[in-house]
Design a protein around this motif. Structure first.
Motif, PDB file in Angstrom:
ATOM      1  N   GLY A 180      21.019  35.961 -37.961  1.00  0.00           N
ATOM      2  CA  GLY A 180      19.612  36.694 -37.483  1.00  0.00           C
ATOM      3  C   GLY A 180      19.904  37.561 -36.332  1.00  0.00           C
ATOM      4  O   GLY A 180      19.489  38.809 -36.304  1.00  0.00           O
ATOM      5  N   SER A 181      20.839  37.372 -35.624  1.00  0.00           N
ATOM      6  CA  SER A 181      21.444  38.212 -34.638  1.00  0.00           C
ATOM      7  C   SER A 181      22.258  39.579 -35.132  1.00  0.00           C
ATOM      8  O   SER A 181      22.057  40.579 -34.397  1.00  0.00           O
ATOM      9  N   THR A 182      22.860  39.401 -36.073  1.00  0.00           N
ATOM     10  CA  THR A 182      23.712  40.453 -36.598  1.00  0.00           C
ATOM     11  C   THR A 182      23.229  41.266 -37.657  1.00  0.00           C
ATOM     12  O   THR A 182      23.826  42.237 -38.252  1.00  0.00           O
ATOM     13  N   ALA A 183      21.983  40.939 -38.323  1.00  0.00           N
ATOM     14  CA  ALA A 183      21.397  41.476 -39.386  1.00  0.00           C
ATOM     15  C   ALA A 183      20.902  42.944 -39.269  1.00  0.00           C
ATOM     16  O   ALA A 183      20.777  43.154 -37.797  1.00  0.00           O
ATOM     17  N   GLU A 184      21.106  43.876 -40.091  1.00  0.00           N
ATOM     18  CA  GLU A 184      20.573  45.217 -39.731  1.00  0.00           C
ATOM     19  C   GLU A 184      19.062  45.094 -39.168  1.00  0.00           C
ATOM     20  O   GLU A 184      18.769  45.677 -38.355  1.00  0.00           O
ATOM     21  N   ARG A 185      18.364  44.252 -39.718  1.00  0.00           N
ATOM     22  CA  ARG A 185      17.056  44.308 -39.180  1.00  0.00           C
ATOM     23  C   ARG A 185      17.050  42.846 -38.732  1.00  0.00           C
ATOM     24  O   ARG A 185      16.740  41.790 -39.521  1.00  0.00           O
ATOM     25  N   PRO A 186      17.430  42.744 -37.518  1.00  0.00           N
ATOM     26  CA  PRO A 186      17.375  41.116 -36.931  1.00  0.00           C
ATOM     27  C   PRO A 186      16.270  40.432 -36.721  1.00  0.00           C
ATOM     28  O   PRO A 186      15.183  41.020 -36.972  1.00  0.00           O
ATOM     29  N   TRP A 187      16.412  38.928 -36.412  1.00  0.00           N
ATOM     30  CA  TRP A 187      15.372  38.165 -36.275  1.00  0.00           C
ATOM     31  C   TRP A 187      15.697  37.309 -35.472  1.00  0.00           C
ATOM     32  O   TRP A 187      16.837  37.008 -35.076  1.00  0.00           O
ATOM     33  N   ARG A 188      14.699  37.041 -34.399  1.00  0.00           N
ATOM     34  CA  ARG A 188      14.871  36.103 -33.427  1.00  0.00           C
ATOM     35  C   ARG A 188      14.703  34.624 -34.082  1.00  0.00           C
ATOM     36  O   ARG A 188      13.937  34.461 -34.910  1.00  0.00           O
ATOM     37  N   VAL A 189      15.903  33.961 -33.666  1.00  0.00           N
ATOM     38  CA  VAL A 189      15.773  32.823 -34.119  1.00  0.00           C
ATOM     39  C   VAL A 189      15.679  31.679 -33.140  1.00  0.00           C
ATOM     40  O   VAL A 189      16.492  31.593 -32.264  1.00  0.00           O
ATOM     41  N   ILE A 190      14.559  30.763 -33.160  1.00  0.00           N
ATOM     42  CA  ILE A 190      14.482  29.678 -32.165  1.00  0.00           C
ATOM     43  C   ILE A 190      14.626  28.187 -32.834  1.00  0.00           C
ATOM     44  O   ILE A 190      13.770  28.067 -33.801  1.00  0.00           O
ATOM     45  N   ALA A 191      15.605  27.702 -32.421  1.00  0.00           N
ATOM     46  CA  ALA A 191      15.962  26.350 -33.169  1.00  0.00           C
ATOM     47  C   ALA A 191      15.688  25.321 -32.093  1.00  0.00           C
ATOM     48  O   ALA A 191      16.558  25.175 -31.033  1.00  0.00           O
ATOM     49  N   VAL A 192      14.718  24.293 -32.305  1.00  0.00           N
ATOM     50  CA  VAL A 192      14.325  23.392 -31.207  1.00  0.00           C
ATOM     51  C   VAL A 192      15.061  22.427 -31.338  1.00  0.00           C
ATOM     52  O   VAL A 192      15.598  22.059 -32.384  1.00  0.00           O
ATOM     53  N   ASP A 193      15.284  21.359 -30.411  1.00  0.00           N
ATOM     54  CA  ASP A 193      15.608  19.803 -30.383  1.00  0.00           C
ATOM     55  C   ASP A 193      14.228  19.243 -30.121  1.00  0.00           C
ATOM     56  O   ASP A 193      13.626  19.329 -28.979  1.00  0.00           O
ATOM     57  N   GLN A 194      14.010  18.764 -31.076  1.00  0.00           N
ATOM     58  CA  GLN A 194      12.634  17.785 -30.936  1.00  0.00           C
ATOM     59  C   GLN A 194      12.650  16.927 -29.684  1.00  0.00           C
ATOM     60  O   GLN A 194      13.732  16.598 -29.511  1.00  0.00           O
ATOM     61  N   LEU A 195      11.384  16.571 -29.346  1.00  0.00           N
ATOM     62  CA  LEU A 195      11.382  15.517 -28.159  1.00  0.00           C
ATOM     63  C   LEU A 195      12.030  14.409 -28.570  1.00  0.00           C
ATOM     64  O   LEU A 195      11.807  14.049 -29.812  1.00  0.00           O
ATOM     65  N   ASP A 196      12.917  13.681 -27.787  1.00  0.00           N
ATOM     66  CA  ASP A 196      13.397  12.397 -27.913  1.00  0.00           C
ATOM     67  C   ASP A 196      14.668  12.538 -29.005  1.00  0.00           C
ATOM     68  O   ASP A 196      15.370  11.620 -29.288  1.00  0.00           O
ATOM     69  N   MET A 197      15.240  13.834 -29.132  1.00  0.00           N
ATOM     70  CA  MET A 197      16.254  14.172 -29.885  1.00  0.00           C
ATOM     71  C   MET A 197      17.143  15.009 -29.287  1.00  0.00           C
ATOM     72  O   MET A 197      16.641  15.969 -28.388  1.00  0.00           O
ATOM     73  N   GLY A 198      18.326  15.310 -29.722  1.00  0.00           N
ATOM     74  CA  GLY A 198      19.308  16.198 -29.065  1.00  0.00           C
ATOM     75  C   GLY A 198      19.262  16.271 -27.687  1.00  0.00           C
ATOM     76  O   GLY A 198      19.542  15.312 -27.170  1.00  0.00           O
ATOM     77  N   PHE A 199      19.024  17.295 -27.054  1.00  0.00           N
ATOM     78  CA  PHE A 199      19.229  17.334 -25.581  1.00  0.00           C
ATOM     79  C   PHE A 199      17.764  17.818 -25.066  1.00  0.00           C
ATOM     80  O   PHE A 199      17.791  17.754 -23.746  1.00  0.00           O
ATOM     81  N   SER A 200      16.645  17.420 -25.821  1.00  0.00           N
ATOM     82  CA  SER A 200      15.425  17.513 -25.309  1.00  0.00           C
ATOM     83  C   SER A 200      15.029  16.174 -24.629  1.00  0.00           C
ATOM     84  O   SER A 200      15.839  15.108 -24.642  1.00  0.00           O
TER      85      SER A 200
END
Length: 182
Positions: free
Chosen positions: A74-94
């Motif tokens: 998404g960052s490098t595409a010619e027409r870029p997209w903002r990508v938000i990847a969540v850590d759900q509550l109680d998982m990952g670093f949330s």
């Protein structure tokens, strides 16, 4: 040279957000600390206006790192997209909430987060496993912002369907905590 937090994840993508909760399971005034990966620093550095936002919701036992290659694309595409990847509550670093969160709570949680981030649209939800069901719930509640849905390894079934034995085992307290928190 870009400093990486983890392989394939620039440190600038990792951020924490304090989000007031509207979930029924939480007391009024509860605020949760969410972790997410957000490629917007790359877009800002390029002076690029995103085509929209990909809102990525992981399943079990994964976390936001699952979406690192999508965020990079998404960052490098010619027409870029903002990508938000969540850590759900109680998982990952949330935050660890200490409460059992039902589907409706998790859908509210995701809506609270996108409200706190000021996401308005166009949004494509991207869901994996039970993150797909949560992302669909968000999509139904935010139809005016929605432009598309991507589901991977997600089951949608009619009410009354019983879970397969392997999934029932994964939800057992002795297994679930180990698989999602350790």
């Amino acid at each position: 040279m870009v400093a990486e937090l983890w392989p394939g994840v620039p440190a600038a993508w990792s951020r924490y957000v304090q989000v007031p909760s509207s979930a029924a399971v939480d007391q009024p005034g509860t605020v949760h600390k969410w972790h997410l990966l957000d490629n917007s620093p790359d877009l800002e550095a390029r002076g690029a206006e995103p085509a929209g936002t990909l809102l990525c919701v992981h399943g079990n036992p994964t976390w936001s790192y699952l979406w690192r290659t999508l965020a990079a694309a998404g960052s490098t595409a010619e027409r870029p997209w903002r990508v938000i990847a969540v850590d759900q509550l109680d998982m990952g670093f949330s935050a660890r909430t200490g409460t059992f969160r039902r589907l409706a709570d998790r859908i509210s949680d995701l809506g609270d987060l996108t409200d706190a981030l000021g996401i308005t649209g166009p949004v494509v939800t991207v869901g994996h496993d039970w993150g797909g069901i949560i992302s669909l719930g968000w999509a139904l509640a935010h139809r005016s912002q929605l432009t598309g849905v991507v589901l991977t390894n997600t089951a949608v079934h009619p009410a009354g369907f019983s879970l397969p034995p392997a999934l029932k085992l994964a939800l057992h307290p002795a297994v679930h905590g180990w698989g999602t928190k350790r």
